[in-house]
Design a protein around this motif. Structure first.
Motif, short mmCIF file in Angstrom:
data_model
loop_
_atom_site.label_atom_id
_atom_site.label_comp_id
_atom_site.label_asym_id
_atom_site.label_seq_id
_atom_site.Cartn_x
_atom_site.Cartn_y
_atom_site.Cartn_z
N LEU A 26 0.82 -1.21 0.00
CA LEU A 26 0.00 0.00 0.00
C LEU A 26 0.86 1.26 0.00
CD1 LEU A 26 -2.94 -0.92 2.43
CD2 LEU A 26 -3.03 -0.60 -0.05
N ARG A 27 1.98 1.22 0.72
CA ARG A 27 2.88 2.37 0.72
C ARG A 27 3.54 2.56 -0.65
NH1 ARG A 27 6.51 0.71 4.67
NH2 ARG A 27 5.07 -0.37 5.99
N GLN A 28 3.81 1.45 -1.34
CA GLN A 28 4.40 1.55 -2.68
C GLN A 28 3.41 2.12 -3.69
OE1 GLN A 28 5.77 -2.33 -3.77
NE2 GLN A 28 7.66 -2.18 -2.58
N LEU A 29 2.13 1.97 -3.44
CA LEU A 29 1.12 2.40 -4.39
C LEU A 29 0.54 3.78 -4.08
CD1 LEU A 29 -0.75 -0.99 -4.92
CD2 LEU A 29 0.93 0.09 -6.39
N THR A 30 1.13 4.51 -3.15
CA THR A 30 0.66 5.87 -2.90
C THR A 30 1.09 6.76 -4.06
OG1 THR A 30 2.67 6.44 -1.68
CG2 THR A 30 0.80 5.63 -0.37
N PRO A 31 0.36 7.83 -4.33
CA PRO A 31 0.71 8.70 -5.46
C PRO A 31 2.13 9.27 -5.38
CG PRO A 31 -1.49 9.22 -4.68
CD PRO A 31 -0.91 8.23 -3.73
N GLU A 32 2.59 9.60 -4.18
CA GLU A 32 3.93 10.14 -4.04
C GLU A 32 4.98 9.12 -4.44
OE1 GLU A 32 1.83 10.06 -1.29
OE2 GLU A 32 1.04 12.09 -1.59
N ASN A 33 4.82 7.87 -3.97
CA ASN A 33 5.79 6.83 -4.32
C ASN A 33 5.73 6.47 -5.80
OD1 ASN A 33 7.11 6.53 -1.91
ND2 ASN A 33 5.77 4.90 -1.16
N LEU A 34 4.52 6.45 -6.36
CA LEU A 34 4.40 6.17 -7.80
C LEU A 34 5.09 7.26 -8.61
CD1 LEU A 34 0.75 4.84 -8.10
CD2 LEU A 34 2.86 3.54 -8.27
N ALA A 35 4.93 8.52 -8.19
CA ALA A 35 5.59 9.62 -8.89
C ALA A 35 7.11 9.52 -8.75
CB ALA A 35 5.10 10.96 -8.35
N ALA A 36 7.58 9.15 -7.57
CA ALA A 36 9.02 9.00 -7.35
C ALA A 36 9.58 7.85 -8.19
CB ALA A 36 9.31 8.76 -5.88
N GLN A 37 8.85 6.74 -8.26
CA GLN A 37 9.29 5.62 -9.08
C GLN A 37 9.34 6.00 -10.56
OE1 GLN A 37 6.70 2.31 -8.28
NE2 GLN A 37 7.46 2.02 -6.19
N ALA A 39 9.76 9.01 -11.77
CA ALA A 39 10.88 9.94 -11.95
C ALA A 39 12.21 9.18 -11.99
CB ALA A 39 10.89 10.97 -10.83
N ASN A 40 12.36 8.18 -11.13
CA ASN A 40 13.60 7.39 -11.13
C ASN A 40 13.76 6.62 -12.44
OD1 ASN A 40 14.36 8.23 -8.60
ND2 ASN A 40 13.42 6.50 -7.55
N LYS A 41 12.66 6.05 -12.95
CA LYS A 41 12.73 5.32 -14.22
C LYS A 41 13.09 6.28 -15.35
CE LYS A 41 11.29 1.23 -12.88
NZ LYS A 41 11.99 0.00 -13.03
N ALA A 42 12.52 7.49 -15.33
CA ALA A 42 12.82 8.47 -16.38
C ALA A 42 14.29 8.89 -16.32
CB ALA A 42 11.91 9.68 -16.24
N LEU A 43 14.82 9.08 -15.12
CA LEU A 43 16.23 9.43 -14.98
C LEU A 43 17.15 8.31 -15.49
CD1 LEU A 43 16.34 11.21 -11.51
CD2 LEU A 43 16.73 12.22 -13.75
N GLU A 44 16.80 7.07 -15.15
CA GLU A 44 17.59 5.93 -15.63
C GLU A 44 17.56 5.86 -17.15
OE1 GLU A 44 16.10 2.44 -13.72
OE2 GLU A 44 16.66 3.13 -11.72
N ALA A 45 16.37 6.05 -17.74
CA ALA A 45 16.26 6.01 -19.19
C ALA A 45 17.05 7.15 -19.82
CB ALA A 45 14.79 6.09 -19.61
#
Length: 115
Positions: A26-37, A39-45
């Motif tokens: 549930l903590r992984q699926l919060t909007p803040e964590n989804l946005a952070a994930q 952003a991290n994927k975009a930075l890696e790409a």
């Protein structure tokens, strides 16, 4: 009595484990964590793309340097100053589609001139 205690303890442990897993998801699926994930994927790409673009640019530069060296050898640019390159070769047949070989005739465009 011992069996009941064993199963009670096993049930409590399973419940704590399941609750912990569910809360973590549930903590992984919060909007803040989804946005952070995201952003991290975009930075890696972006980093991967930058690395590939850099590799491509280095390959292009190496190819350019190699081609410049080949052209320099072919044109005699690297030869000593006292040694001139050989005479140029000319085509045996003139290229009739080349504009410099097309004969042009001049016409007068004066409408008042007698024909």
């Amino acid at each position: 009595m011992f069996r009941r205690t064993f199963w009670f303890t096993t049930g409590v442990a399973a419940g704590v484990w399941a609750t912990t897993k569910v809360n973590r998801k549930l903590r992984q699926l919060t909007p803040e964590n989804l946005a952070a994930q995201a952003a991290n994927k975009a930075l890696e790409a972006g980093h991967r793309l930058k690395d590939r673009a850099l590799d491509f640019a280095l390959d292009v530069r190496a190819g350019m340097a190699q081609r410049e060296a080949e052209l320099g050898d072919a044109l005699g640019l690297d030869a000593p100053v006292d040694q001139l390159p050989g005479p140029r070769r000319y085509a045996a047949i003139e290229n009739s589609s080349n504009p410099k070989y097309i004969e042009t005739t001049t016409y007068s465009h004066n409408r008042n001139e007698d024909h």
